[in-house]
Design an enzyme around this catalytic site. Structure first.
Site, mmCIF file in Angstrom:
data_model
loop_
_atom_site.group_PDB
_atom_site.id
_atom_site.type_symbol
_atom_site.label_atom_id
_atom_site.label_comp_id
_atom_site.label_asym_id
_atom_site.label_seq_id
_atom_site.Cartn_x
_atom_site.Cartn_y
_atom_site.Cartn_z
ATOM 1 N N ASN A 97 0.809 -1.224 0.000
ATOM 2 C CA ASN A 97 0.000 0.000 0.000
ATOM 3 C C ASN A 97 0.839 1.270 0.000
ATOM 4 O OD1 ASN A 97 0.818 -0.747 2.628
ATOM 5 N ND2 ASN A 97 -0.773 0.498 3.570
ATOM 6 N N ASP A 307 0.259 -5.506 12.517
ATOM 7 C CA ASP A 307 -0.461 -4.729 11.492
ATOM 8 C C ASP A 307 -0.019 -3.268 11.540
ATOM 9 O OD1 ASP A 307 -2.118 -4.656 9.281
ATOM 10 O OD2 ASP A 307 -3.900 -4.147 10.426
#
Length: 421
Positions: A97, A307
């Site tokens: 991303n 994460d």
């Protein structure tokens, strides 16, 4: 390379003959050359001797975001890998991303080149679809040959079931792994937090647990049809746990992870509308948090991820509904987990990702490659802003009680140790 002598270290490695023993580790040229007690050193030896020091096989984080290329203001690869090293991780799987999205072999090679000569190894995840738009498959085979270890669109669920099916079929030709974030966008709607008592009380639009579970069920049906390997990242609902447990009982090649923040926090922390707690999937209720912990303990959840998702202040310190989803988590992962789980479970879940992603594991034994995480286990402390090593400071763990600390790692022939602790 300099010889490194690590003194009086307790080994936590069930595969090692030295498991639960306190020994000295002598490392040279990236390998254990001697393991025993009262090992001697010469003038060229770097000695590490820290009270309550423990070592395990190197930890691997299955989901980190660094920003570069394109979002270097959030985090660079160099500082991200140094942060990972001092947080105890010898390897990280980099999400695609960035800007541009890592959806071709040139960008896979770019991030690998940026990661050269670091103690922490970087393993790129290639975007499953072009620009992570969920429409057309990206250059999966070319990215695999360039070094991508798996394919997925970060925090974007493939809404088109046929695209998901074709991806699962295609990657079997080169034995790769599809990462399938699960969320039915039509059910999620404009939801921003867990749908429940807290969302109702705060007047915030809720994301039903059904939005995740419906997609998990669909993807498991697709996996059963196609065969292959699927990893479902950061599950957050009781229904997802049950569906994955049943799929494993059927013999499907399915694995899953949970994020540290979904194990530590429930949605009651949202009372002050603090956007640091805005994450995806959202923090769920207390009953769900307990089910997730139980799923870690019984093996339904294979691994735990930080994460880690650095975000700049312009996108995070906003009204709750406008703020981006995400929290940093590398620095706080170990201390937070050890405050709620037994030590051997924490180590098991921080190392299990290597098996899931098909990476080599290295037992602590003479003549083996030295790839270890170093940590302490007894100190109680609070995580504060000065403990943040990342460029971005969007941590959902500020003020959180921690137990034990990461000290650093030895990997790729070099130590990366925080001697200031």
């Amino acid at each position: 390379m300099t010889t490194v002598l690590i003194k009086n270290v307790t080994i936590i490695d069930p595969e090692s003959p030295f498991h639960n023993q306190k020994v000295d580790l002598k490392i040279q040229d990236g390998k254990f050359i001697e393991i025993g007690n009262n090992l001697s050193k010469d003038n060229d030896t770097t000695e590490i001797n820290i009270p309550d020091l423990h070592a395990s096989q190197g930890w691997f984080d299955t989901s980190v975001s660094f920003g570069e290329p394109g979002y270097e203001d959030r985090e660079t690869i160099a500082n991200g890998l140094k942060t990972a090293a001092l947080s105890g991780f010898t390897g990280v799987a980099l999400q695609p991303n960035s800007h541009p999205v890592i959806d071709n072999q040139a960008l896979v090679k770019f991030v690998l080149d940026k990661a050269q000569d670091q103690a922490t190894s970087l393993y790129p995840i290639g975007s499953l679809t072009i620009n992570s738009e969920g429409t057309d498959l990206a250059e999966l085979y070319d990215m695999k040959n360039a070094g991508a270890i798996a394919f997925g669109d970060y925090q974007k669920a493939i809404q088109n079931a046929n695209v998901q099916k074709i991806a699962l079929q295609y990657v079997q030709d080169f034995d790769s792994l599809v990462i399938s974030f699960c969320q039915d966008n039509s059910v999620k709607g404009k939801g921003i937090v867990h749908e429940g008592v807290t969302s109702t009380k705060l007047g915030l639009k809720g994301i039903p647990a059904l939005a995740e579970a419906l997609h998990v069920a669909r993807n498991l049906y697709l996996l059963e049809y196609t065969g292959g390997k699927m990893h479902i990242p950061t599950i957050s609902t009781q229904e997802s746990v049950q569906l994955i447990k049943e799929a494993k009982a059927k013999g499907l090649n399915i694995s899953c992870s949970v994020a540290v923040h979904n194990l530590i926090h429930n949605d009651m922390v949202l009372d002050n509308f603090d956007s640091r707690y805005k994450v995806l999937p959202p923090l769920r209720d207390e009953a769900t948090r307990k089910v997730l912990i139980e799923a870690v303990l019984d093996g339904t959840i294979d691994c735990i991820t930080s994460d880690h998702n650095p975000l700049d202040i312009e996108h995070k310190k906003l009204e709750f509904d406008l703020a981006k989803d995400g929290t940093i988590g590398l620095e706080s992962a170990f201390g937070a987990l050890l405050s709620i789980l037994p030590l051997e479970v924490v180590i098991s879940k921080l190392t299990a990702g290597k098996k899931v992603f098909g990476l080599s594991q290295h037992t602590i034994n003479t003549d083996n490659k030295a790839e270890i995480s170093l940590f302490t286990t007894v100190e109680n402390w609070n995580f504060e802003k000065e403990n943040i090593l990342s460029k971005s400071k969007n941590s959902a763990f500020l003020g959180q009680k921690m137990k034990g600390r990461s000290i650093g790692i030895y990997n790729n022939g070099k130590p990366e140790i925080n001697f200031s602790i």
